[in-house]
Design a protein around this motif. Structure first.
Motif, PDB file in Angstrom:
ATOM      1  N   LEU A 154      34.257  44.841  45.244  1.00  0.00           N
ATOM      2  CA  LEU A 154      33.527  46.217  44.012  1.00  0.00           C
ATOM      3  C   LEU A 154      31.786  46.044  44.697  1.00  0.00           C
ATOM      4  N   GLY A 155      31.322  44.690  45.522  1.00  0.00           N
ATOM      5  CA  GLY A 155      30.287  44.493  45.994  1.00  0.00           C
ATOM      6  C   GLY A 155      30.223  45.441  47.424  1.00  0.00           C
ATOM      7  N   LEU A 156      31.463  45.721  48.482  1.00  0.00           N
ATOM      8  CA  LEU A 156      31.826  45.735  49.668  1.00  0.00           C
ATOM      9  C   LEU A 156      31.793  48.115  49.202  1.00  0.00           C
ATOM     10  N   TRP A 157      31.719  47.872  48.270  1.00  0.00           N
ATOM     11  CA  TRP A 157      32.562  49.801  47.599  1.00  0.00           C
ATOM     12  C   TRP A 157      31.135  49.859  47.973  1.00  0.00           C
ATOM     13  N   VAL A 158      29.462  49.360  46.673  1.00  0.00           N
ATOM     14  CA  VAL A 158      28.428  49.512  46.411  1.00  0.00           C
ATOM     15  C   VAL A 158      28.045  49.339  48.075  1.00  0.00           C
ATOM     16  N   TYR A 159      28.184  48.202  48.735  1.00  0.00           N
ATOM     17  CA  TYR A 159      27.495  47.894  50.373  1.00  0.00           C
ATOM     18  C   TYR A 159      27.722  49.570  50.550  1.00  0.00           C
ATOM     19  N   PHE A 160      28.929  49.495  50.992  1.00  0.00           N
ATOM     20  CA  PHE A 160      29.432  51.284  51.528  1.00  0.00           C
ATOM     21  C   PHE A 160      28.617  52.550  51.267  1.00  0.00           C
ATOM     22  N   ASN A 187      38.402  55.549  38.408  1.00  0.00           N
ATOM     23  CA  ASN A 187      38.839  54.525  38.726  1.00  0.00           C
ATOM     24  C   ASN A 187      38.485  53.379  38.456  1.00  0.00           C
ATOM     25  N   PHE A 188      37.594  52.441  37.912  1.00  0.00           N
ATOM     26  CA  PHE A 188      36.930  51.553  37.593  1.00  0.00           C
ATOM     27  C   PHE A 188      37.309  51.041  36.010  1.00  0.00           C
ATOM     28  N   LEU A 189      37.988  52.226  35.330  1.00  0.00           N
ATOM     29  CA  LEU A 189      38.592  52.610  33.879  1.00  0.00           C
ATOM     30  C   LEU A 189      39.388  50.968  33.842  1.00  0.00           C
ATOM     31  N   PRO A 190      40.130  50.056  34.557  1.00  0.00           N
ATOM     32  CA  PRO A 190      40.969  49.438  34.420  1.00  0.00           C
ATOM     33  C   PRO A 190      40.117  48.075  34.452  1.00  0.00           C
ATOM     34  N   LEU A 191      39.050  47.840  35.382  1.00  0.00           N
ATOM     35  CA  LEU A 191      38.407  47.157  35.211  1.00  0.00           C
ATOM     36  C   LEU A 191      37.256  46.808  33.687  1.00  0.00           C
ATOM     37  N   VAL A 192      37.061  48.188  33.542  1.00  0.00           N
ATOM     38  CA  VAL A 192      36.453  47.949  31.802  1.00  0.00           C
ATOM     39  C   VAL A 192      36.904  47.440  30.767  1.00  0.00           C
ATOM     40  N   ILE A 193      38.235  47.949  30.513  1.00  0.00           N
ATOM     41  CA  ILE A 193      39.217  47.328  30.006  1.00  0.00           C
ATOM     42  C   ILE A 193      39.622  45.522  29.931  1.00  0.00           C
ATOM     43  N   ALA A 194      39.292  45.465  31.407  1.00  0.00           N
ATOM     44  CA  ALA A 194      39.355  44.006  31.556  1.00  0.00           C
ATOM     45  C   ALA A 194      38.534  43.380  30.898  1.00  0.00           C
ATOM     46  N   ILE A 195      37.155  44.075  30.794  1.00  0.00           N
ATOM     47  CA  ILE A 195      36.190  43.523  31.017  1.00  0.00           C
ATOM     48  C   ILE A 195      35.883  42.655  29.014  1.00  0.00           C
ATOM     49  N   SER A 196      36.708  44.006  28.439  1.00  0.00           N
ATOM     50  CA  SER A 196      36.706  43.459  27.063  1.00  0.00           C
ATOM     51  C   SER A 196      37.959  43.123  26.572  1.00  0.00           C
ATOM     52  N   SER A 197      38.806  42.918  27.096  1.00  0.00           N
ATOM     53  CA  SER A 197      39.681  42.249  26.924  1.00  0.00           C
ATOM     54  C   SER A 197      39.582  41.085  26.459  1.00  0.00           C
ATOM     55  N   VAL A 198      38.836  40.252  27.779  1.00  0.00           N
ATOM     56  CA  VAL A 198      38.626  39.153  27.644  1.00  0.00           C
ATOM     57  C   VAL A 198      37.431  38.409  27.093  1.00  0.00           C
ATOM     58  N   GLN A 199      36.441  39.321  26.436  1.00  0.00           N
ATOM     59  CA  GLN A 199      35.745  39.069  25.616  1.00  0.00           C
ATOM     60  C   GLN A 199      35.932  39.020  24.084  1.00  0.00           C
ATOM     61  N   CYS A 200      36.951  40.298  24.294  1.00  0.00           N
ATOM     62  CA  CYS A 200      37.929  39.999  22.623  1.00  0.00           C
ATOM     63  C   CYS A 200      38.801  39.290  21.905  1.00  0.00           C
ATOM     64  N   SER A 201      39.406  38.697  22.735  1.00  0.00           N
ATOM     65  CA  SER A 201      40.004  37.292  23.084  1.00  0.00           C
ATOM     66  C   SER A 201      39.283  36.579  22.540  1.00  0.00           C
ATOM     67  N   ALA A 202      38.280  36.409  23.310  1.00  0.00           N
ATOM     68  CA  ALA A 202      37.294  34.846  22.860  1.00  0.00           C
ATOM     69  C   ALA A 202      37.470  35.155  21.181  1.00  0.00           C
ATOM     70  N   PHE A 203      36.656  36.559  20.777  1.00  0.00           N
ATOM     71  CA  PHE A 203      36.256  36.569  19.937  1.00  0.00           C
ATOM     72  C   PHE A 203      37.467  36.222  18.660  1.00  0.00           C
ATOM     73  N   ALA A 204      39.005  36.890  18.937  1.00  0.00           N
ATOM     74  CA  ALA A 204      39.868  36.585  18.157  1.00  0.00           C
ATOM     75  C   ALA A 204      39.932  34.910  17.946  1.00  0.00           C
ATOM     76  N   GLU A 205      39.550  34.137  18.971  1.00  0.00           N
ATOM     77  CA  GLU A 205      39.774  33.036  18.758  1.00  0.00           C
ATOM     78  C   GLU A 205      38.653  32.220  17.647  1.00  0.00           C
TER      79      GLU A 205
END
Length: 389
Positions: A192-198, A229-247
């Motif tokens: 992501l950082g390389l893409w922003v740099y470009f 195409n950043f949608l998978p990353l958006v889902i991944a971020i929410s998935s990590v936080q939601c799994s933590a909430f579930a715990e």
């Protein structure tokens, strides 16, 4: 140089590279040079099976397959494949975008050497082994120091008092699996950082932007196609936080209403990471809009003056028949062009992209509703909302 970029535009720019990428190509887990999803699935499943095998040997499988440790499974079986899905989706669109810039002449011929230099510098960062080595070492050190993460949940902290991490299975998860997970997250952030740099290098070039372009962003509307195409990353971020909430919900340590505030934070993080880079083009788009309005308003003033003299002023009645004249259509087209410039956005982001990111962030949160409402209550509420009862 233009012919070389037009011919090799899709192959010269790439965000895929580095030691892990080369291992994936060597093992055949990266297909067609861009599809790295099989590699992500293989990595996630392999380390998950290793965790299961250790728990079987120790006889603590019942502790692993509990809802309080759902984050273990989400990170390995869901988030890791999503990281590789992200890079598989993003890379071809980035290459197409670069090719589009050349074909559409948004990059003037005189700026092509600077574009090629930006591509070469980005590729050097992609192909270098040093970043991945630093990321892996950092992830291992982080786990060995038993540092807790800022996330909530049992599986995010190496606390022997609250989880199975006192066992060898816990050590496998915390030292091996979590080190790998952190390495892959850092690797993804590097891409992501390389893409922003470009994009930053691109925003400094003398772009040939057209204020009347039908995409509403002077020709840069294709960036929306890339960033969706950043949608998978958006889902991944929410998935990590939601799994933590579930715990923590299963242990009754937090009220469900706390989700609302965190969801807003997640949206802000997503906006900063995936929409914020597009603001790099705001100065150029704003200048293009202002200059376009000045030029087209001046042109319109001269046109309507001549139109009035020809068709309205009684002293200058034209012998040309009014019906069928192209002057009326030209006047309407001129008005439409001015309207396009007025409505031109100064950030290449549409409401559709914002709604897509919001929906993707919300998707992993939906199962959490079962902690507050029963499935029956959810069905009744959905039915009543659908029919307005």
């Amino acid at each position: 140089m233009m012919e070389r970029l037009e011919k090799n535009g899709n192959s010269s720019f790439s965000l895929l590279g580095g030691p892990l990428y080369r291992v994936g190509c060597y093992t055949g887990l990266i297909r067609s040079g861009t599809d790295s999803v099989p590699l992500g699935v293989a990595i996630g499943v392999f380390f998950w099976l290793g965790l299961v095998a250790v728990t079987l040997v120790q006889g603590v499988t019942d502790q692993l397959f509990t809802f309080s440790l759902v984050g273990d499974h989400v990170r390995l079986l869901v988030v890791i494949p999503l990281l590789f899905l992200f890079e598989s989706m993003l890379n071809p669109r980035c290459a197409d975008f670069v090719n589009y810039l050349v074909r559409s002449k948004i990059i003037p011929e005189g700026a092509l050497p600077a574009l090629e230099a930006a591509i070469i510098r980005t590729r050097r960062g992609v192909d270098s082994w040093l970043p991945e080595a630093v990321f892996l070492l950092s992830a291992i050190i982080f786990s060995l120091l038993h540092l807790a993460t800022p996330l909530l949940g049992v599986s995010t902290n190496n606390d022997p008092n609250v989880s199975v991490h006192i066992t060898q299975a816990g050590d496998w998860y915390w030292i091996v699996s979590m080190s790998l997970f952190r390495f892959l997250v850092l690797r993804c952030l590097w891409q992501l950082g390389l893409w922003v740099y470009f994009l930053w290098r691109l925003s400094r070039l003398p772009l040939h932007l057209i204020p009347t372009h039908p995409d509403g962003f002077a020709g840069l509307g294709y960036l929306e196609v890339v960033h969706v195409n950043f949608l998978p990353l958006v889902i991944a971020i929410s998935s990590v936080q939601c799994s933590a909430f579930a715990e923590v919900f299963i242990g009754g340590e937090m009220a469900f209403e706390a989700v609302y505030g965190v969801f807003l934070v997640i949206l802000l993080i997503d906006a900063f990471l995936f929409i914020g880079p597009l603001f790099l083009f705001s100065p150029k788009l704003w200048d293009c809009k202002v200059q376009g309005l000045n030029e087209y308003m001046d042109f319109a003033a001269h046109y309507v003056e001549d139109f009035e003299k020809k068709w309205i002023d009684s002293k200058g009645v034209s012998d040309e028949p009014l019906l069928g004249t192209a002057d009326l259509q030209s006047l309407a087209d001129l008005g439409n062009s001015v309207d396009v410039i007025r409505e031109m956005g100064w950030v290449p982001v549409s409401k559709r992209l914002l709604l897509s990111f919001t929906g993707a962030a919300l998707l992993p949160l939906l199962p959490l509703a079962l902690f507050k409402y029963s499935s029956y209550e959810l069905m009744i509420n959905m039915f009543e909302g659908l029919f307005g009862l």
